[in-house]
Design an enzyme around this catalytic site. Structure first.
Site, PDB file in Angstrom:
ATOM      1  CG  ASN A 134      -1.652   1.263   1.461  1.00 19.09           C
ATOM      2  OD1 ASN A 134      -1.767   2.089   0.552  1.00 19.09           O
ATOM      3  ND2 ASN A 134      -2.190   1.447   2.665  1.00 19.09           N
ATOM      4  CD1 TRP A 135       3.213   1.013  -3.150  1.00 14.47           C
ATOM      5  CD2 TRP A 135       3.134   2.322  -4.967  1.00 14.47           C
ATOM      6  NE1 TRP A 135       3.748   0.314  -4.192  1.00 14.47           N
ATOM      7  CE2 TRP A 135       3.718   1.090  -5.325  1.00 14.47           C
ATOM      8  CE3 TRP A 135       2.985   3.308  -5.953  1.00 14.47           C
ATOM      9  CZ2 TRP A 135       4.148   0.813  -6.627  1.00 14.47           C
ATOM     10  CZ3 TRP A 135       3.406   3.044  -7.241  1.00 14.47           C
ATOM     11  CH2 TRP A 135       3.989   1.797  -7.569  1.00 14.47           C
ATOM     12  CE  LYS A 136       0.099   3.427   4.778  1.00 12.91           C
ATOM     13  NZ  LYS A 136       0.094   3.582   6.215  1.00 12.91           N
ATOM     14  CG  HIS A 159      -5.848   1.965   5.233  1.00  8.74           C
ATOM     15  ND1 HIS A 159      -5.387   2.956   6.059  1.00  8.74           N
ATOM     16  CD2 HIS A 159      -4.817   1.098   5.074  1.00  8.74           C
ATOM     17  CE1 HIS A 159      -4.124   2.700   6.380  1.00  8.74           C
ATOM     18  NE2 HIS A 159      -3.766   1.580   5.791  1.00  8.74           N
ATOM     19  CD  GLU A 164      -2.748   5.706   6.670  1.00  9.69           C
ATOM     20  OE1 GLU A 164      -2.702   5.742   5.436  1.00  9.69           O
ATOM     21  OE2 GLU A 164      -1.832   5.225   7.381  1.00  9.69           O
ATOM     22  CD  GLU A 194      -3.320  -2.437   7.416  1.00 10.09           C
ATOM     23  OE1 GLU A 194      -2.167  -2.562   6.994  1.00 10.09           O
ATOM     24  OE2 GLU A 194      -4.049  -1.482   7.118  1.00 10.09           O
ATOM     25  N   GLY A 204       2.518   2.384  10.824  1.00  9.44           N
ATOM     26  CA  GLY A 204       3.468   3.486  10.677  1.00  9.44           C
ATOM     27  C   GLY A 204       4.216   3.841  11.948  1.00  9.44           C
ATOM     28  CB  SER A 228       5.265  -1.612  12.051  1.00 16.15           C
ATOM     29  OG  SER A 228       4.865  -0.272  12.308  1.00 16.15           O
ATOM     30  N   GLY A 269       2.899  -0.956   4.287  1.00 17.82           N
ATOM     31  CA  GLY A 269       2.821   0.461   3.939  1.00 17.82           C
ATOM     32  C   GLY A 269       4.199   1.013   3.652  1.00 17.82           C
ATOM     33  N   GLY A 270       4.788   1.655   4.671  1.00 11.06           N
ATOM     34  CA  GLY A 270       6.078   2.337   4.521  1.00 11.06           C
ATOM     35  C   GLY A 270       7.143   1.533   3.787  1.00 11.06           C
TER      36      GLY A 270
HETATM   37  P1  PGA Z   1       2.866   0.474   7.665  1.00 12.85           P
HETATM   38  O1  PGA Z   1       1.387   0.686   7.045  1.00 12.85           O
HETATM   39  O2  PGA Z   1       3.424  -0.788   7.058  1.00 12.85           O
HETATM   40  O3  PGA Z   1       3.632   1.704   7.237  1.00 12.85           O
HETATM   41  O4  PGA Z   1       2.713   0.358   9.127  1.00 12.85           O
HETATM   42  C1  PGA Z   1       0.530  -0.398   6.842  1.00 12.85           C
HETATM   43  C2  PGA Z   1      -0.765   0.109   6.238  1.00 12.85           C
HETATM   44  O5  PGA Z   1      -1.196   1.211   6.578  1.00 12.85           O
HETATM   45  O6  PGA Z   1      -1.396  -0.587   5.414  1.00 12.85           O
END
Ligand code: PGA
Length: 266
Positions: A15-17, A107, A109, A177, A183, A223, A244-245
């Site tokens: 997930n590149w966000k 998600h 976010e 998640e 994050g 993470s 994500g990151g």
């Molecule tokens: P993260 O994000 O790996 O940066 O913790 C995961 C996500 O939000 O899908």
């Protein structure tokens, strides 16, 4: 539950966000696919999907198809509506036309940053399935939920709400998640992730029966990196990761995809 006979192909999803514009996206996917090609990665053994921003989808789709890269494409959001006067929204059918296989729904976010509630997540889930996309239904508890109600209660409620109106046999992916793990560099322990993923699968079994529950992939996200991925994916109810990151760095993401090659001490 007897799910020994069903093999679930692990899914490593990035997930590149809101990172990487369409030019950066092309360079990133090229590097990733070259690295995986050099490593003789078998996409049939471990599936790989990337979830770029909307503006990158067409470019990435063109690259994947021109170079015959068997990586899957996902979007980060979808409208609950089909077509019409919904300024700024993207219909599931548009994503399907772009050979998008997956779409994230729910998600954290979007739940927290855009006020999306369970009802909207359910409508998005239904719209995705209706257009032949596989929704990746994200669920997870906040730090307060964890303290007040334990780890599984909120994710199970969120899942039940998201699938309430889905027809039986709809293909879905679930991503557990924990909000406090996203994050932050603090992933859940493999044991905690496993126990919530098992509870989510159990809840699917109650609604759709054991065959469907055994077929459905349940991912962990929060993470994840190349150091902790192998210990997470060792557990029986965790069938992949949503990253994500660490998915923005093509070398690190390639290492995560190849988790079977590196055993960590964790
Ligand atoms: P993260 O994000 O790996 O940066 O913790 C995961 C996500 O939000 O899908």
């Amino acid at each position: 539950m007897n799910d020994q006979q069903i093999t679930r192909v692990p899914l490593i999803a990035g997930n590149w966000k809101m990172n990487l514009d369409h030019l950066q996206a092309i360079a990133h996917v090229q590097k990733l696919s070259w690295t995986l090609k050099d490593a003789r990665h078998d996409y049939g053994e471990v599936e790989v999907a990337v979830f770029p921003p909307f503006t990158d989808l067409r470019s990435v789709q063109t690259l994947l198809s021109a170079d015959r890269i068997p990586m899957k494409l996902g979007a980060q959001d979808v409208s609950p509506n089909s077509v019409g006067a919904y300024t700024g929204d993207i219909a599931a059918s548009f994503l399907a036309k772009l050979e998008t296989s997956y779409v994230l729904v729910g998600h954290s976010e979007r739940r927290h940053g855009h006020g999306e509630d369970d009802q909207l997540v359910a409508a998005k889930t239904k719209a995705a399935v209706g257009s032949g996309l596989v929704p990746v239904i994200c669920v997870g508890e906040t730090a307060e939920d964890l303290e007040e109600r334990g780890a599984a209660a909120v994710p199970v409620e969120q899942l039940n709400a998201a699938v309430a109106a889905l027809p039986k046999d709809s293909e879905i992916v679930i991503a557990y998640e924990p909000v406090w793990a996203i994050g932050t560099g603090n992933s859940a322990t493999p044991e905690q992730a496993e126990s919530v993923c098992a509870a989510l699968r159990h809840s699917l079994e109650e609604k759709f029966g054991s065959e469907q529950a055994s077929r459905t992939r349940v991912l962990y996200g929060g993470s994840v990196n190349s150091q902790n991925v192998a210990s997470i994916l060792r557990l029986p109810n965790i069938d992949g990761v949503l990253v994500g990151g660490a998915s923005i760095d093509s070398q690190e993401f390639a290492r995560i995809v190849q988790y079977r090659k590196h055993v960590t001490a964790a």
